[in-house]
Design a protein around this motif. Structure first.
Motif, PDB file in Angstrom:
ATOM      1  N   GLN A 258       0.830  -1.205   0.000  1.00  0.00           N
ATOM      2  CA  GLN A 258       0.000   0.000   0.000  1.00  0.00           C
ATOM      3  C   GLN A 258       0.862   1.252   0.000  1.00  0.00           C
ATOM      4  O   GLN A 258       2.064   1.214   0.283  1.00  0.00           O
ATOM      5  CB  GLN A 258      -0.922   0.007   1.232  1.00  0.00           C
ATOM      6  N   GLU A 259       0.219   2.383  -0.260  1.00  0.00           N
ATOM      7  CA  GLU A 259       0.902   3.666  -0.217  1.00  0.00           C
ATOM      8  C   GLU A 259       1.163   4.062   1.248  1.00  0.00           C
ATOM      9  O   GLU A 259       0.441   3.664   2.160  1.00  0.00           O
ATOM     10  CB  GLU A 259       0.056   4.749  -0.880  1.00  0.00           C
ATOM     11  N   LEU A 302      10.394   2.660  -3.438  1.00  0.00           N
ATOM     12  CA  LEU A 302       9.796   1.332  -3.580  1.00  0.00           C
ATOM     13  C   LEU A 302       8.291   1.509  -3.795  1.00  0.00           C
ATOM     14  O   LEU A 302       7.523   1.667  -2.855  1.00  0.00           O
ATOM     15  CB  LEU A 302      10.078   0.487  -2.335  1.00  0.00           C
ATOM     16  N   PHE A 303       7.893   1.485  -5.050  1.00  0.00           N
ATOM     17  CA  PHE A 303       6.553   1.912  -5.430  1.00  0.00           C
ATOM     18  C   PHE A 303       5.460   0.989  -4.883  1.00  0.00           C
ATOM     19  O   PHE A 303       5.594  -0.240  -4.900  1.00  0.00           O
ATOM     20  CB  PHE A 303       6.437   1.976  -6.957  1.00  0.00           C
ATOM     21  N   PRO A 304       4.350   1.565  -4.419  1.00  0.00           N
ATOM     22  CA  PRO A 304       3.231   0.766  -3.905  1.00  0.00           C
ATOM     23  C   PRO A 304       2.399   0.193  -5.047  1.00  0.00           C
ATOM     24  O   PRO A 304       1.863   0.936  -5.871  1.00  0.00           O
ATOM     25  CB  PRO A 304       2.425   1.781  -3.079  1.00  0.00           C
ATOM     26  N   ALA A 305       2.262  -1.123  -5.083  1.00  0.00           N
ATOM     27  CA  ALA A 305       1.496  -1.780  -6.138  1.00  0.00           C
ATOM     28  C   ALA A 305       1.355  -3.257  -5.785  1.00  0.00           C
ATOM     29  O   ALA A 305       1.883  -3.732  -4.778  1.00  0.00           O
ATOM     30  CB  ALA A 305       2.180  -1.612  -7.497  1.00  0.00           C
ATOM     31  N   MET A 306       0.630  -3.967  -6.632  1.00  0.00           N
ATOM     32  CA  MET A 306       0.504  -5.417  -6.512  1.00  0.00           C
ATOM     33  C   MET A 306       1.532  -6.058  -7.433  1.00  0.00           C
ATOM     34  O   MET A 306       1.565  -5.776  -8.636  1.00  0.00           O
ATOM     35  CB  MET A 306      -0.910  -5.845  -6.923  1.00  0.00           C
ATOM     36  N   TYR A 307       2.403  -6.900  -6.860  1.00  0.00           N
ATOM     37  CA  TYR A 307       3.474  -7.518  -7.629  1.00  0.00           C
ATOM     38  C   TYR A 307       3.336  -9.038  -7.576  1.00  0.00           C
ATOM     39  O   TYR A 307       3.002  -9.617  -6.541  1.00  0.00           O
ATOM     40  CB  TYR A 307       4.841  -7.135  -7.054  1.00  0.00           C
ATOM     41  N   SER A 348       5.757  12.176  -0.534  1.00  0.00           N
ATOM     42  CA  SER A 348       5.696  11.256   0.607  1.00  0.00           C
ATOM     43  C   SER A 348       4.994  11.904   1.802  1.00  0.00           C
ATOM     44  O   SER A 348       4.279  11.227   2.557  1.00  0.00           O
ATOM     45  CB  SER A 348       7.104  10.810   0.994  1.00  0.00           C
ATOM     46  N   ILE A 349       5.183  13.211   1.988  1.00  0.00           N
ATOM     47  CA  ILE A 349       4.478  13.927   3.062  1.00  0.00           C
ATOM     48  C   ILE A 349       2.996  14.001   2.742  1.00  0.00           C
ATOM     49  O   ILE A 349       2.136  13.778   3.609  1.00  0.00           O
ATOM     50  CB  ILE A 349       5.080  15.333   3.257  1.00  0.00           C
ATOM     51  N   ILE A 350       2.675  14.333   1.490  1.00  0.00           N
ATOM     52  CA  ILE A 350       1.277  14.376   1.068  1.00  0.00           C
ATOM     53  C   ILE A 350       0.613  13.026   1.323  1.00  0.00           C
ATOM     54  O   ILE A 350      -0.518  12.957   1.827  1.00  0.00           O
ATOM     55  CB  ILE A 350       1.176  14.756  -0.419  1.00  0.00           C
ATOM     56  N   GLN A 351       1.306  11.951   0.960  1.00  0.00           N
ATOM     57  CA  GLN A 351       0.744  10.612   1.122  1.00  0.00           C
ATOM     58  C   GLN A 351       0.414  10.307   2.577  1.00  0.00           C
ATOM     59  O   GLN A 351      -0.606   9.673   2.870  1.00  0.00           O
ATOM     60  CB  GLN A 351       1.744   9.570   0.590  1.00  0.00           C
ATOM     61  N   PRO A 425      12.518  11.479   1.501  1.00  0.00           N
ATOM     62  CA  PRO A 425      11.139  10.991   1.635  1.00  0.00           C
ATOM     63  C   PRO A 425      10.931  10.276   2.974  1.00  0.00           C
ATOM     64  O   PRO A 425      11.880   9.767   3.588  1.00  0.00           O
ATOM     65  CB  PRO A 425      10.983  10.032   0.460  1.00  0.00           C
ATOM     66  N   ILE A 426       9.666  10.236   3.402  1.00  0.00           N
ATOM     67  CA  ILE A 426       9.326   9.572   4.663  1.00  0.00           C
ATOM     68  C   ILE A 426       8.389   8.382   4.430  1.00  0.00           C
ATOM     69  O   ILE A 426       8.007   7.707   5.391  1.00  0.00           O
ATOM     70  CB  ILE A 426       8.661  10.552   5.641  1.00  0.00           C
ATOM     71  N   SER A 427       8.014   8.096   3.173  1.00  0.00           N
ATOM     72  CA  SER A 427       7.161   6.953   2.851  1.00  0.00           C
ATOM     73  C   SER A 427       7.193   6.737   1.349  1.00  0.00           C
ATOM     74  O   SER A 427       7.853   7.479   0.625  1.00  0.00           O
ATOM     75  CB  SER A 427       5.717   7.211   3.318  1.00  0.00           C
ATOM     76  N   ASN A 428       6.462   5.702   0.886  1.00  0.00           N
ATOM     77  CA  ASN A 428       6.414   5.438  -0.554  1.00  0.00           C
ATOM     78  C   ASN A 428       5.147   6.029  -1.146  1.00  0.00           C
ATOM     79  O   ASN A 428       4.048   5.522  -0.948  1.00  0.00           O
ATOM     80  CB  ASN A 428       6.489   3.930  -0.826  1.00  0.00           C
ATOM     81  N   PRO A 429       5.223   7.137  -1.867  1.00  0.00           N
ATOM     82  CA  PRO A 429       4.025   7.771  -2.439  1.00  0.00           C
ATOM     83  C   PRO A 429       3.539   7.038  -3.682  1.00  0.00           C
ATOM     84  O   PRO A 429       4.316   6.420  -4.413  1.00  0.00           O
ATOM     85  CB  PRO A 429       4.512   9.179  -2.788  1.00  0.00           C
ATOM     86  N   GLY A 430       2.221   7.152  -3.932  1.00  0.00           N
ATOM     87  CA  GLY A 430       1.650   6.569  -5.132  1.00  0.00           C
ATOM     88  C   GLY A 430       1.522   7.588  -6.244  1.00  0.00           C
ATOM     89  O   GLY A 430       1.986   8.739  -6.132  1.00  0.00           O
ATOM     90  N   ASP A 431       0.883   7.186  -7.323  1.00  0.00           N
ATOM     91  CA  ASP A 431       0.745   8.045  -8.504  1.00  0.00           C
ATOM     92  C   ASP A 431       0.057   9.369  -8.173  1.00  0.00           C
ATOM     93  O   ASP A 431       0.491  10.436  -8.629  1.00  0.00           O
ATOM     94  CB  ASP A 431      -0.062   7.317  -9.584  1.00  0.00           C
TER      95      ASP A 431
END
Length: 486
Positions: A258-259, A302-307, A348-351, A425-431
């Motif tokens: 997840q994001e 490390l992008f959030p997605a289903m792999y 990442s902050i926005i996320q 960054p502080i997290s993995n942001p999404g699109d």
């Protein structure tokens, strides 16, 4: 000596003639001819007859008095007589007029209100329209005030109001509503409570606590195995439990990220889902340059997605795939290569801070407004709680609020201590977070606070006074919902 009376005589019967009439100016002699009528109707009829008699006498007096001829009549009867002077040139001839009715006549029914005083002039159509508009404006102002106050009360006390009024919505979906597809990840160490929240986040169950409440109510203690599970949206809690304990629902060699996750959490989830040792992933991320990243760490990359990977995939293969997916998202958003790290930091902050799709772009604007050199002289620092939580290591402690220790900790990510953006960054942001970082919404906002953690309702403010009111609203909601993660 008193007169002899029959037992059937009423001792009060003859007092009516001796008692004084309570009406003003009435004469009561005891004679039946002068006795006051015993009913209102009789009184009105008697008064009407008296008034008619007075009117006839007055009319006779007026008829007997000499009347000057009207100008037109004099002109025809006496052509050589000069015209009479204007009325204002001398006194009017005395004319006997009927006496004006009194309020007594109003009460006994012989005169109406129009005889007592002049009837008010009728309002013009324009005046009526004006009065209607004024009345409408007053009503709208009152309703606006009531509506604003009512909205505030409803927002802060919705659950209690619904409970008191019996309006509580069902916490579980009804059977037969399930549709579509939803992926849920279970990691090592997950409990019934954490899985319950994950199910609600994925849209599987209706509320964050319904799955856990069902486990407690039924005394069920299933064993949940780490992995990615394929479920449906809008399932009942019982149906979700059945799916999670069915091996056919588990996707093999797949990982769902997840994001808003940090690098250490991502690596742990990859290890659990793909059955690759955690040490392999830790070694794979040590050198970001191996994947074309110039930053010191792969945090945010490390992008959030289903792999889904093949059986022979290594930790390095997995990390390479995820970094490539991040680069694709940055390129799709039009991010220049030199700005990648900064955009990922903002995103990442926005996320971590935004709660809804619209809020992503508003939060982005708040960040840019506070980073503006002119505003920095006023505020000094960005002051985002997520950065303080990340730097202090309490990002995933289950609460939205920051501890005072985290706010005061001197680490390079804490924007309560240091000016500008954190060091990375502080997290993995999404699109969407990346797009919001590139395209902030227009607006003057300088503050925001989430006032309802269940719905994600967030208030954006321009002034500090407005922000303080929103904070009070948030505190009130948290007092009413002590177990909601405040």
């Amino acid at each position: 000596m008193p007169d002899a009376r029959s037992p059937d005589d009423d001792p009060m019967a003859d007092k009516d003639g001796r008692l004084p009439d309570p009406r003003p100016h009435a004469v009561n002699t005891g004679d039946p001819a002068h006795r006051a009528p015993l009913s209102r109707r009789a009184a009105r009829e008697a008064a009407a007859r008296a008034a008619a008699a007075r009117a006839e006498e007055d009319a006779a007096e007026v008829a007997a008095a000499p009347h000057p001829a009207r100008p037109a009549e004099r002109a025809s009867a006496e052509p050589d007589t000069p015209a009479a002077p204007p009325a204002s040139a001398g006194p009017r001839p005395a004319v006997s007029a009927a006496p004006r009715p009194s309020f007594e006549d109003l009460f006994i029914g012989t005169a109406g209100t129009d005889a007592i005083g002049a009837v008010p002039a009728k309002k013009t159509r324009r005046q009526k329209r004006r009065r209607r508009w004024i009345a409408l404006a007053i009503v709208l102002v009152l309703l606006g005030g009531i509506g604003a106050g009512g909205l505030y009360v409803w927002t802060a006390n919705e659950d209690r109001i619904r409970s008191f009024m019996g309006w509580e919505e069902p916490k579980d979906f009804e059977a037969g509503q399930a549709h579509g597809e939803a992926l849920v990840t279970i990691v090592d160490g997950d409990t019934g409570a954490s899985i319950s929240r994950s199910l609600a986040t994925a849209g599987v169950t209706k509320t964050p606590g319904v799955f856990y409440d069902m486990l407690v109510a039924t005394g069920t203690s299933p064993t949940f195995y780490p992995g990615v599970y394929k479920l449906q949206k809008q399932m009942t809690a019982a149906a979700a439990l059945k799916a999670l304990t069915d091996p056919a629902s588990k996707l093999e060699n797949s990982a769902l990220l997840q994001e808003g996750l940090t690098e250490d959490v991502i690596l742990k989830r990859l290890s659990d889902a793909l059955k690759i040792p955690l040490a392999d992933f830790t070694a794979a991320v040590k050198d970001p340059s191996a994947y074309g990243v110039t930053a010191k760490t792969l945090e945010g990359w490390l992008f959030p997605a289903m792999y889904t990977f093949g059986p022979g995939a290594t930790a390095g293969d997995v990390i390479k795939t995820m970094v490539a997916r991040t680069v694709k998202s940055l390129d799709d958003a039009g991010v220049p290569t030199a700005d990648r790290q900064r955009v990922l930091t903002v995103a990442s902050i926005i996320q971590r801070e935004a709660r809804s799709a619209d809020d992503f772009y508003k939060v982005s604007r708040v960040i840019e407004n506070r980073l503006d050199p002119g505003n920095q002289q006023t505020f000094g620092k960005l002051q985002m709680d997520s950065t303080a939580q990340y730097g202090y290591g309490e990002m995933h402690d289950g609460t939205a609020s920051s501890s005072q220790a985290a706010l005061d900790d001197d680490n390079p990510w804490n924007t309560y201590v240091h000016t500008g953006l954190p060091v990375g960054p502080i997290s993995n942001p999404g699109d969407q977070a990346i797009d919001a970082a590139m395209h902030p919404a227009p607006g003057p906002w300088l503050y925001f606070v989430t006032v309802n953690l269940d719905t994600g309702q967030t208030v954006f403010s321009t002034t500090y006074a407005e922000h303080q009111k929103a904070i009070s609203q948030m505190h009130e909601w948290c007092r009413a919902h002590p177990d909601s993660g405040c």
